[in-house]
Structure formats: structure tokens, C-alpha cells
Design an enzyme around this catalytic site. Sequence first.
Site, PDB file in Angstrom:
ATOM      1  CB  CYS A 122     -19.770  10.713 -10.093  1.00  0.00           C
ATOM      2  SG  CYS A 122     -20.136   9.792 -11.607  1.00  0.00           S
ATOM      3  CG  HIS A 255     -19.548  14.704 -11.036  1.00  0.00           C
ATOM      4  ND1 HIS A 255     -18.548  14.142 -11.794  1.00  0.00           N
ATOM      5  CD2 HIS A 255     -20.682  14.009 -11.336  1.00  0.00           C
ATOM      6  CE1 HIS A 255     -19.044  13.164 -12.518  1.00  0.00           C
ATOM      7  NE2 HIS A 255     -20.344  13.063 -12.263  1.00  0.00           N
ATOM      8  CG  ASN A 285     -19.889  11.829 -15.813  1.00  0.00           C
ATOM      9  OD1 ASN A 285     -18.937  11.693 -15.060  1.00  0.00           O
ATOM     10  ND2 ASN A 285     -21.134  11.603 -15.428  1.00  0.00           N
TER      11      ASN A 285
END
Length: 328
Positions: A122, A255, A285
Site C-alpha cells: 500500500c 492511502h 482499499n
Amino acid sequence: MSIYSRVAGTGSYLPEQRLTNQDLVERLAKSGVETSDEWIFSRSGISARHFAAKNELTSDLALKAAQAALASASASADEIDLIILATSTPDHLGGFPSTACVVQDKLGAHNQCAAFDVQAVCAGFSYALAIADAFIRTGTYKKVLVIGAETFSRILDFQDRTTCVLFGDGAGAVVLEASTTPGILSSALHADGSQRDILCVPGRAAHGGVEGSAFMTMDGQAVFKLAVKVLEQVAHEAIEKAGLKPEQIDWLVPHQANIRIMEGTARKMGMSMDKVIVTVHEHGNTSAASIPLALDAGVRSGQIQRGQHLLLEGVGGGFAWGAVVLKY
């Protein structure tokens, strides 16, 4: 004369298949897994996510985001000197050939520019952007295509409701070009391999098969606690390196993992959520794709304007984290 790098264009792509929480609830129920829209949303802020079609590869998503970024920058594929693609879900087992090389071919970039993948989960886009900036500042390259692309739906265990409801697929990209005026002002990258087990895919390729599990596993509480801590630290570090103060940041582009992590980071930074680009409710996500997806959404909505200061930051498995401060 000093050389800087600036964002010349942004682009993104989401697969056509959009699953709301209720769609996922019904799908999981068929496998005997119980959850609810309220359970998912209250813990993550996610309402929907996109999943790639069966025949859609990570490179296909990356290609469409790259084409949009090139159009935004009024640039052609043959003008690109380097392609850096951040992903944890490459087209090929073992990660080679690199998905960046596949994208180069699909783009029709016939100038044999350099191309490679970056794996920092990520935090991958933050890492890739910092690498591209360094190449440009040294004069090695003048125009770099930086992509974050993921098909996380391929590594989700749909018997584990604590993880399978959180992730989605997508891609985002930027064209970074050499400039005489500052664009990227600073970056800060870190990792702590001792925390690698709290978010990982534990399986290994072994003699034509997989040894262990090929599904992602996560210790949610441990990840949450570490994420909020390191994101605050790296944000302050990057802002200080840029010679700015937190109040000079116009937009936080984080993020998009969990709305509670984002709120916690903004609170610790003394920032209002009105200054945070939020797409997690629609995207879930998307790992390395989440920052460039959010950046492009902010640009195309008109929220992000030229001349504003942006703080981009991400944290993910490895454990790796990073932040980039730039003047858009």
C-alpha cells in the site's frame, strides 16, 4: 540551474464490476459467511468496491490509467523515458516479466524506455513517486510514467469476512516531468521488516504449486495501531523536509485503507477532514492504486488546483510506509 519534477497529468481506471456492500453480503451468504452492510461500513467507511473481470489483468487496469494520465499531460507513450509500476498483484507469478514491461508493450511505447515494478504494497505508490523524482532530479530521465495498479480480489479469502470486504481493484497513474520550478518538494520512506507478519500473503511458490496460503492475511488491530502512529510521523517528517508547516498543506491525499485511520491521521495532524481527499467509500482499499486514484479524483473534481500543496502518504505490508509533499 536546478532540476525539479512536477506532476504534468493524472489518470485512473476502475473495473466495470461495482459491488456494493449488500452485493458482497449476498455473495458471501451463499458460502455461509455472515456479515452486513452496517458491519462493513461502520468499521471501514466502505460502501462499494470494484472487482476486475475474469479476463482483466493488472496490466490492463494500469494501461487504461496510464492512457488517461498521458492524455491529461498531453504526452505520447514514446515520450516516456521510464515506467515505474507499483503493485502487489503482478500479471505473472514471481513478478516477471514485470508488469511495467507488459504495460510498456500494451501502450505501444516503442522507444525501449526503462520499465520496472516496485513492491511496497500500500506504500508502493509513495515509493515509486520518490524513485521517479530522484531519477528526474539527477537528469537521468525527463518524463516518467508512475502507476499504481492492483487486482487484490485475486488474493482475497472469501471465507474471511475481516479482510475480503475491505479491498478492491483499480489503477491510478501520473506523468512526472522535469521542470525548472519545484513540484515534488520532499519525500520520506521507511520500513520495518520485523512487522512483516501482521499483513502479508504467507504462501510461497514451490515446485509448480504453492506452499502455504496464497491468500492475504491481516491482524487488523495491529495494522491500525501501527498505521496511525507511523503515518503521523512520516507526514511531519516530509512536511518539515519540504520547509513547510502542517497548516500550509492544502490537501491530504492518503492511502484509502480505512476511514478511521484517515480520520486519526488528520486529527493528529491538526487537519480538518474537509482537507482530506476521501474515496474509500467507493473504492475500498486498492493498495498501491489508492493514492493515485484519490489524486486523480481530487484533480478531476476540481478540488485540487494548480499551485496547492499536497501531502500524499501510505502504509502497508512489509511493513513499509512513506510520504511525498508536492506543489501541484
